[in-house]
Scaffold this motif. Structure first.
Motif, PDB file in Angstrom:
ATOM      1  N   GLU A 192       3.253  -2.458  11.100  1.00 13.28           N
ATOM      2  CA  GLU A 192       3.530  -1.724  10.059  1.00 13.28           C
ATOM      3  C   GLU A 192       2.739  -1.814   8.714  1.00 13.28           C
ATOM      4  OE1 GLU A 192       7.301  -2.234   8.915  1.00 13.28           O
ATOM      5  OE2 GLU A 192       8.793  -0.873  10.756  1.00 13.28           O
ATOM      6  N   LEU A 193       1.505  -0.375   8.882  1.00  9.61           N
ATOM      7  CA  LEU A 193       0.120  -0.912   7.833  1.00  9.61           C
ATOM      8  C   LEU A 193       0.846   0.626   7.145  1.00  9.61           C
ATOM      9  CD1 LEU A 193      -2.292  -2.304   9.994  1.00  9.61           C
ATOM     10  CD2 LEU A 193      -0.685  -3.797   8.542  1.00  9.61           C
ATOM     11  N   GLU A 194       0.392  -0.001   5.791  1.00 15.52           N
ATOM     12  CA  GLU A 194       0.272   0.888   4.634  1.00 15.52           C
ATOM     13  C   GLU A 194      -1.201   2.106   4.910  1.00 15.52           C
ATOM     14  OE1 GLU A 194       1.818   1.705   1.221  1.00 15.52           O
ATOM     15  OE2 GLU A 194       3.600   0.159   1.510  1.00 15.52           O
ATOM     16  N   ARG A 195      -1.156   3.058   4.198  1.00 17.18           N
ATOM     17  CA  ARG A 195      -2.666   3.932   4.549  1.00 17.18           C
ATOM     18  C   ARG A 195      -3.663   3.409   3.382  1.00 17.18           C
ATOM     19  NH1 ARG A 195      -1.942   9.288   3.232  1.00 17.18           N
ATOM     20  NH2 ARG A 195      -0.657   8.317   1.280  1.00 17.18           N
ATOM     21  N   THR A 315      -6.504   7.521  -5.798  1.00 16.41           N
ATOM     22  CA  THR A 315      -6.532   8.703  -5.381  1.00 16.41           C
ATOM     23  C   THR A 315      -5.694   9.438  -4.205  1.00 16.41           C
ATOM     24  OG1 THR A 315      -8.677   9.383  -4.466  1.00 16.41           O
ATOM     25  CG2 THR A 315      -7.879   9.678  -6.980  1.00 16.41           C
ATOM     26  N   LYS A 316      -5.918   8.632  -3.257  1.00 23.43           N
ATOM     27  CA  LYS A 316      -5.725   9.090  -1.989  1.00 23.43           C
ATOM     28  C   LYS A 316      -4.044   8.358  -1.448  1.00 23.43           C
ATOM     29  CE  LYS A 316      -9.655  10.839  -1.498  1.00 23.43           C
ATOM     30  NZ  LYS A 316      -9.694  12.667  -1.905  1.00 23.43           N
ATOM     31  N   PHE A 317      -3.717   8.091  -2.119  1.00 19.04           N
ATOM     32  CA  PHE A 317      -2.618   6.773  -1.585  1.00 19.04           C
ATOM     33  C   PHE A 317      -1.322   6.508  -2.279  1.00 19.04           C
ATOM     34  CE2 PHE A 317      -6.999   5.179   0.683  1.00 19.04           C
ATOM     35  CZ  PHE A 317      -6.742   5.839   1.617  1.00 19.04           C
ATOM     36  N   ASP A 318      -0.650   7.844  -2.311  1.00 21.46           N
ATOM     37  CA  ASP A 318       0.187   7.495  -3.286  1.00 21.46           C
ATOM     38  C   ASP A 318       1.856   8.237  -3.076  1.00 21.46           C
ATOM     39  OD1 ASP A 318       0.379   5.825  -5.584  1.00 21.46           O
ATOM     40  OD2 ASP A 318      -1.281   7.606  -6.804  1.00 21.46           O
ATOM     41  N   GLU A 319       2.764   7.649  -2.888  1.00 19.67           N
ATOM     42  CA  GLU A 319       4.009   8.379  -1.366  1.00 19.67           C
ATOM     43  C   GLU A 319       4.624   8.976  -1.967  1.00 19.67           C
ATOM     44  OE1 GLU A 319       3.326   4.896  -1.899  1.00 19.67           O
ATOM     45  OE2 GLU A 319       2.698   4.447   0.562  1.00 19.67           O
ATOM     46  N   LYS A 352      -0.692  11.515  12.983  1.00 19.61           N
ATOM     47  CA  LYS A 352      -0.004  10.562  12.758  1.00 19.61           C
ATOM     48  C   LYS A 352      -1.068   9.926  11.105  1.00 19.61           C
ATOM     49  CE  LYS A 352       2.115   9.040  16.439  1.00 19.61           C
ATOM     50  NZ  LYS A 352       2.766   8.921  17.701  1.00 19.61           N
ATOM     51  N   SER A 353      -1.946  10.638  11.023  1.00 21.15           N
ATOM     52  CA  SER A 353      -2.887  10.853   9.876  1.00 21.15           C
ATOM     53  C   SER A 353      -1.945   9.875   8.138  1.00 21.15           C
ATOM     54  CB  SER A 353      -4.169  11.145   9.940  1.00 21.15           C
ATOM     55  OG  SER A 353      -4.711  10.540  10.422  1.00 21.15           O
ATOM     56  N   LEU A 354      -0.852  10.783   8.068  1.00 18.35           N
ATOM     57  CA  LEU A 354      -0.170  10.681   6.909  1.00 18.35           C
ATOM     58  C   LEU A 354       1.197  10.359   7.115  1.00 18.35           C
ATOM     59  CD1 LEU A 354      -1.046  14.234   5.938  1.00 18.35           C
ATOM     60  CD2 LEU A 354      -1.853  12.482   5.257  1.00 18.35           C
ATOM     61  N   GLU A 355       0.895   9.284   8.275  1.00 20.32           N
ATOM     62  CA  GLU A 355       2.763   8.484   8.472  1.00 20.32           C
ATOM     63  C   GLU A 355       2.804   7.105   7.140  1.00 20.32           C
ATOM     64  OE1 GLU A 355       4.715   8.629  10.740  1.00 20.32           O
ATOM     65  OE2 GLU A 355       4.111  10.945  11.523  1.00 20.32           O
ATOM     66  N   GLU A 356       3.772   7.166   6.790  1.00 21.48           N
ATOM     67  CA  GLU A 356       3.668   5.859   5.381  1.00 21.48           C
ATOM     68  C   GLU A 356       2.881   4.451   6.108  1.00 21.48           C
ATOM     69  OE1 GLU A 356       7.062   5.807   3.179  1.00 21.48           O
ATOM     70  OE2 GLU A 356       7.209   8.077   3.270  1.00 21.48           O
ATOM     71  N   ARG A 357       3.851   4.416   7.734  1.00 22.02           N
ATOM     72  CA  ARG A 357       3.459   3.161   8.092  1.00 22.02           C
ATOM     73  C   ARG A 357       3.134   3.406   9.426  1.00 22.02           C
ATOM     74  NH1 ARG A 357       4.619  -1.899   5.169  1.00 22.02           N
ATOM     75  NH2 ARG A 357       5.196  -1.205   3.627  1.00 22.02           N
ATOM     76  N   VAL A 358       2.375   2.906  10.018  1.00 23.67           N
ATOM     77  CA  VAL A 358       1.781   2.463  11.222  1.00 23.67           C
ATOM     78  C   VAL A 358       0.702   1.685  11.902  1.00 23.67           C
ATOM     79  CG1 VAL A 358       1.442   5.057  11.855  1.00 23.67           C
ATOM     80  CG2 VAL A 358      -0.494   3.989  10.539  1.00 23.67           C
ATOM     81  N   SER A 359       1.307   0.955  12.845  1.00 23.89           N
ATOM     82  CA  SER A 359       0.662  -0.155  13.388  1.00 23.89           C
ATOM     83  C   SER A 359      -1.301   0.068  13.389  1.00 23.89           C
ATOM     84  CB  SER A 359       0.445  -0.178  15.124  1.00 23.89           C
ATOM     85  OG  SER A 359      -0.315   0.780  15.885  1.00 23.89           O
ATOM     86  N   PHE A 360      -1.481  -1.315  13.352  1.00 16.68           N
ATOM     87  CA  PHE A 360      -3.558  -1.681  13.393  1.00 16.68           C
ATOM     88  C   PHE A 360      -4.119  -0.695  14.220  1.00 16.68           C
ATOM     89  CE2 PHE A 360      -7.191  -3.495  13.866  1.00 16.68           C
ATOM     90  CZ  PHE A 360      -7.575  -3.479  12.395  1.00 16.68           C
TER      91      PHE A 360
END
Lengths: 565, 187
Positions: A192-195, A315-319, A352-360
């Motif tokens: 569950e990694l963050e973007r 700039t790119k990763f604010d939830e 799935k590029s804009l999912e909050e948490r994804v696997s490595f």
């Protein structure tokens, strides 16, 4: 006297009646004949009309979707700007302060005052206390620096850790940078990694980190992959993940290349998707080759490189912005797909590029296939492909096998009511004969409908009767002539209709033969094109085989030499 | 080989021509072949003929270049390369003149060949200018590539050749008054 009066009156009446009957029957026959013979034409026209209407409705719907998406995307962007525009000021200050301190043009008090103001205007935003901590650090105010740093960690520990990893590296504080990176890595769960981890990977692949941090990153990546690969079903999951990613490169086949097959083969949809699948090999090969042939142009100094990464991080990763960013992406996909909402939604779900948490491993897929959306640099993209090459090869092999299995061995052809089957288009003569037989059968069927009507049979009986009675009453012989004439006219009409049917059948056969030959020619060309495209499958494996992950992690800004064990 | 009559059969023949296998046999059957010149088939067929011609011209051009490179200043090798090129162009001329093709297509294909030969000849003459002896220039002028159409029927023939057996040769020689005597060269 009375006899001649009666015969005069009767003849006139019968003549008129016969004439009226004949014209009525002829008219009716003409109508029936016309209806029968035009039946195919009407059916064909109707089918064509329905098809055109459906195409028109489809085009209209796509046009409206496209227009709506174009209007909506402008609104979403305005919304992002109005809701989160004030963050922009804080973001600009970060690199502004660092660059100002580099050249020593701004007083420490100014930096401190400017930072504190933003703390008030941006509640809940993790970057505002980071900015105060940074300015306090630059002003040697340890107490304030610690306090604000704690607040920043409370608001978003992962982004804060990554932020200070980069800032300390920019300032040449290797020990601090390594500790911050340790802290950041400690917070990560490979499933569950963050973007924003792309920033860390970018730092690793672009050689931003010092020797110690770089080595830690490399080990961490390896241990994540090992950990993930020990999970049950990992291989299957990777295959499925990469299959979806690779299949996103399928381009829709241009139907203009095979217009006759599209119109006259019920197998066309299968042929179309098989060819699209075969063309995918070339698309994938070109995509990867293009990535590996591009040269990486490094930033002039470590400061430029870190500033660019800081910009990306802040700039790119604010939830908070994520829902709007997702909507913006979906709308841009609808525009890309010319209004096809269904296809755009499928692509969006697969990304799935804009999912909050994804696997490595999913992150690696995103970096490789959607670098713009996942904000991956070219080096990271190369690195991700290199690390995933075995999974990519397996997924590609699966796609190739599936595609080969889906190629129809027999291609059906349907021209109006006639059906035929071909494999490679070689049985042209056999199919032409079959078509000829079919047209003959139809002709015979129509011929069987062309026969004497009841009135004609009555006419025939009347003729015989009148001839028979004419021997005793000669005047009846005239009636026999009239009724025989009526039967003869009917016979002529039948001949005329049969000739017309034969003419139409001949024309139909000639037209259908042209359509059949053109369709068969397209079958031959389709088979050739498929074989050519399918042969490209090995090019993808060969290209990936030559890639080595170690080639794609650099130590550009470090002074230490990398030792290969 | 059966003369081609369907698109599929024609494509097999053209494929063989592209890969330069059994050239003469294929050409003979193609010269006797036919095709229904109908919409949907005609455009594709013309496209395939053009593609075949293009591939063969490329091969001819490459091999001619190799021949020229090998010839150096050797006049015999140069003439051999030119003759080989003419042979290849003559073969393609037969492809362009197939009776199954409509006249317009035949004319267009022939024009392509003529232009190709013209360009090659000019290019050869241009490169021969560097030879100060002028020998190459004379050789090239005396053996122009553009004369390939004159040898059209010398390379293969659309008519089946008579089967030659040793017995037949002997009989023919006798008919022509040739005896089987040994020739003696007097010095």
């Amino acid at each position: 006297m009375s006899d001649s009066q009666i015969s005069y009156a009767n003849l006139d009446y019968i003549e008129n009646s016969l004439s009226a009957l004949n014209s009525g029957v002829s008219h009716l026959t003409d109508q029936v004949s016309s209806v029968n013979l035009d039946l195919y034409e009407v059916r064909t026209n109707l089918e064509q009309l329905i098809q055109e209407f459906q195409e028109y409705v489809k085009k209209d719907l796509l046009g409206k979707n496209l227009q709506l998406a174009e209007t909506r995307i402008v609104k979403v962007r305005q919304e992002i700007e109005s809701d989160f525009g004030h963050y922009g000021e804080v973001r600009r200050r970060v690199t502004g302060i660092l660059q100002a301190v580099d050249v020593g043009l701004v007083k420490k008090e100014t930096v401190a005052n400017a930072s504190e103001e933003h703390m008030l205007s941006s509640p809940r935003y993790w970057l505002a206390p980071c900015l105060i901590s940074l300015s306090a650090w630059l002003s040697n105010n340890k107490e304030l620096a610690d306090k604000s740093m704690m607040e920043a960690l409370r608001r978003d520990s992962e982004k804060t850790a990554l932020f200070f990893t980069l800032v300390t590296r920019r300032g040449g504080r290797y020990q601090a940078s390594s500790e911050w990176l340790n802290h950041y890595l400690g917070l990560q769960n490979p499933e569950e990694l963050e973007r924003e981890i792309v920033v860390m990977i970018d730092g690793f692949t672009n050689g931003i980190f010092g020797p110690d941090a770089r080595s830690k990153c490399g080990q961490q990546i390896e241990s994540w992959i090992t950990e993930l690969s020990q999970k049950v079903g990992f291989v299957e999951e990777q295959n499925a993940q990469w299959k979806v990613a690779l299949e996103s490169k399928i381009e829709e086949q241009d139907i203009d290349m095979y217009p006759y097959l599209a119109d006259y083969s019920p197998t066309w949809e299968k042929l179309k998707s098989s060819l699209e699948g075969a063309k995918l090999h070339e698309n994938i090969h070109d995509y990867f080759e293009d990535i590996f042939s591009q040269e990486v142009s490094p930033s002039k100094t470590i400061a430029f490189a870190v500033d660019a990464m800081l910009d990306t991080l802040i700039t790119k990763f604010d939830e908070e912005e994520l829902p709007l960013r997702k909507e913006e992406r979906l709308l841009s996909l609808i525009i890309e797909q010319s209004g096809n909402e269904g296809h755009a939604q499928t692509l969006f779900n697969n990304e799935k590029s804009l999912e909050e948490r994804v696997s490595f491993t999913q992150l690696l897929t995103n970096f490789a296939m959607q670098p713009e959306i996942s904000n991956a640099s070219l080096t990271t993209q190369k690195f991700s492909i290199a690390w995933s090459k075995e999974w990519i090869k397996n997924a590609h092999d699966d796609i190739t096998a599936d595609n080969r299995a889906s190629v129809p061995s027999e291609i059906a052809i349907e021209i109006k009511q006639w059906n035929g089957v071909t494999e490679t288009g070689e049985n042209e003569e056999e199919l032409v004969k079959s078509l000829e037989r079919h047209v003959d059968r139809e002709k015979k069927l129509l011929f069987s409908e062309v026969k004497f009507k009841g009135a004609h049979y009555i006419g025939m009986i009347a003729t015989i009767m009148f001839i028979y009675m004419g021997f005793s009453t000669p005047i009846l012989l005239f009636l026999a002539i009239f009724s025989a004439g009526y039967v003869y006219l009917g016979y002529k009409e039948m001949q005329k209709r049969k000739a017309k049917i034969s003419q139409i059948a001949k024309e139909q056969f000639e037209n259908d033969k042209i359509l059949l030959r053109a369709t068969l020619a397209e079958v031959v060309d389709w088979r050739q094109e498929y074989a050519k495209e399918d042969a490209n499958a090995s090019k993808v494996s060969d290209l990936l085989e030559a890639v080595n992950p170690e080639q794609y992690s650099f130590s550009r800004y470090g002074n230490a030499r990398a030792i290969l064990s | 080989m059966t003369p081609p009559t369907t698109y599929s059969q024609w494509l097999d023949c053209l494929q063989s021509i592209k890969s330069e296998t059994t050239d003469e046999e294929i050409m003979l059957s193609m010269e006797l072949g036919s095709i229904e010149w109908t919409p949907g088939v005609a455009e594709r067929f013309v496209q395939k003929i053009y593609e075949t011609m293009e591939v063969r011209l490329k091969i001819a051009s490459d091999q001619f270049q190799t021949g020229l490179n090998r010839s150096g200043n050797d006049e015999t090798l140069l003439v051999t390369a030119i003759l080989l090129m003419r042979k290849r162009l003559a073969y393609l001329m037969r492809l362009a003149s197939l009776p199954a093709l409509p006249e317009e297509v035949r004319d267009a294909l022939k024009k392509i060949l003529m232009e190709f030969a013209d360009t090659a000849q000019k290019s050869l003459e241009e490169s021969a200018k560097t030879d100060r002896t002028g020998q190459s220039k004379v050789t090239i002028r005396n053996n122009p590539i553009t004369d390939f159409h004159k040898m059209e029927r010398t390379y293969g023939n659309s008519m089946p050749k008579k089967i030659q057996t040793p017995l037949k040769v002997e009989l023919e020689s006798k008919e022509m008054g040739l005896s089987k005597r040994r020739r003696v060269i007097w010095k």
